[in-house]
Scaffold this motif. Structure first.
Motif, short mmCIF file in Angstrom:
data_model
loop_
_atom_site.label_atom_id
_atom_site.label_comp_id
_atom_site.label_asym_id
_atom_site.label_seq_id
_atom_site.Cartn_x
_atom_site.Cartn_y
_atom_site.Cartn_z
N GLU B 42 -101.18 -63.34 53.05
CA GLU B 42 -99.98 -63.29 52.21
C GLU B 42 -99.08 -64.47 52.57
N ARG B 59 -107.13 -54.86 49.48
CA ARG B 59 -105.92 -55.56 49.06
C ARG B 59 -104.77 -54.66 49.48
N SER B 60 -103.81 -55.18 50.21
CA SER B 60 -102.74 -54.30 50.68
C SER B 60 -101.44 -55.05 50.89
N LYS B 61 -100.40 -54.27 50.97
CA LYS B 61 -99.07 -54.75 51.36
C LYS B 61 -98.53 -53.78 52.39
N CYS B 62 -97.67 -54.29 53.29
CA CYS B 62 -97.05 -53.43 54.29
C CYS B 62 -95.56 -53.32 54.02
N ARG B 68 -98.95 -49.28 55.67
CA ARG B 68 -99.79 -50.11 54.80
C ARG B 68 -100.16 -49.35 53.54
N ASP B 91 -98.95 -62.66 47.11
CA ASP B 91 -97.87 -61.76 47.49
C ASP B 91 -98.38 -60.60 48.32
N HIS B 92 -99.69 -60.60 48.59
CA HIS B 92 -100.31 -59.51 49.35
C HIS B 92 -101.43 -60.14 50.16
N SER B 93 -102.06 -59.37 51.01
CA SER B 93 -103.17 -59.95 51.76
C SER B 93 -104.46 -59.17 51.51
#
Lengths: 93, 239
Positions: B42, B59-62, B68, B91-93
């Motif tokens: 990200e 694909r996730s965001k924290c 998560r 915008d995410h990893s």
């Protein structure tokens, strides 16, 4: 405080005893027993909330936490982690 | 090496040997990852898109407190960040959940494909549109499908996606994610996931154990989940 390294983590198993027994075969790696207790309390409250949605709450239902040897570390019953006030109690205040 | 990508394309489009060779030619370099590694970070400039060829990533965001939210599971044959080409910065990893291998498609080569082969460019565009469609379906699941319906829906989706790339056997497939990771995708705690897995097993619908999903009754599982595979856009397009 330094965060615990993964190698220092311990595995805890969270078994749910409500209307049926759901045994945890996978476990969770956590830094210590305090973290396991905190998680058990959260889980007990969330599962109690699920019970409430069905209209039936049994305060003796509980989350049992065991360590890798299978020994019970804690048992957190729904009643232990919920403060329940009823109307009668309130009217006395 | 990139044959699983071809399977996902061939499912939807007539796909010529020249188009295959073009991608084979541009997709040579690989990279390997262990669980927990970031495949696509990200907030950093990215110069190639990653095709997952082995393993499972997400694909996730924290959130600020470290929770998560997994928004998609990536399986072999998925371009995990084709959209990093126009976006440049994500915008995410994308994180490896198991050992993973990717094949790189350099962004300058995507530019070359767009300029020389508009049909292949549209095929790649299509792949990102399916990702967007999957995200919309997950929004519906997270907002409006409760309990076992939501869990069942994921097992249906993963069945159809694994089947396209030949990774199912009858109605069984390997899905090497933990209950905690399922929880991070579906918005449940692991104990709740475990309890619902027990319900689904007791109802004779599906068993998830030792990273293996065994669907016992696909029709009944789809009915419970209100699953309609239309959002996966399977089947041949007209052009």
């Amino acid at each position: 405080m330094e965060p615990a390294r993964l190698s220092e983590y311990m595995r805890f198993f969270f078994h749910l005893h409500n209307d049926i027994e759901t045994l945890d075969e996978e476990g969770r790696d956590l830094p210590d027993a305090d973290a396991a207790l905190a998680l058990a309390i959260d889980e007990a409250r969330l599962m109690a909330a699920e019970s409430v949605k069905t209209g039936h709450l049994d305060l003796t239902h509980n989350v049992e936490v065991t360590d890798e040897s299978g020994a019970t570390c804690f048992r957190v019953s729904f009643g232990d982690v919920l403060a329940i006030a009823d109307r009668q109690e309130k009217s006395h205040r | 090496m990139i044959e699983k990508l071809f399977a996902t394309i061939q499912e939807r489009y007539a796909f010529s040997e020249e188009e295959r060779d073009l991608l084979r030619d541009k997709m040579q370099e690989t990279a390997d990852f262990v669980p927990g590694d970031i495949i696509a970070p990200e907030g950093e400039e990215i110069h190639y898109s990653s095709l997952l060829v082995a393993g499972i990533s997400c694909r996730s965001k924290c959130t600020a407190d470290g929770m998560r939210q997994i928004m998609q599971f990536n399986i072999p044959g998925d371009f995990v960040d084709l959209h990093s080409y126009p976006l440049e910065i994500l915008d995410h990893s994308i994180t490896a959940l198991t050992k993973c291998r990717i094949v790189k498609l350099p962004h300058r080569d995507i530019t070359a494909i767009i300029e020389s082969n508009p049909r292949l460019a549209r095929i790649l565009w299509f792949a990102t549109m399916v990702d967007a469609s999957i995200h919309r379906e997950w929004l519906v699941c997270l907002g409006s499908r409760a309990g076992t319906k939501r869990v069942a829906h994921l097992f249906c989706e993963m069945f159809y996606r694994f089947r396209v790339v030949g990774l199912t056997e009858d109605t069984t497939y390997n899905f090497p994610v933990s209950q905690a990771e399922l929880g991070q995708a579906l918005g449940f705690t692991s104990i709740h996931i475990n309890r619902m897995l027990r319900d689904l097993r007791d109802q004779g619908l599906v068993t998830f154990r030792n990273k293996l999903v065994e669907i016992h009754d696909l029709d009944a599982l789809e009915q419970l989940a209100e699953f309609d595979p239309g959002y996966l856009y399977l089947g041949r397009r007209s052009s």
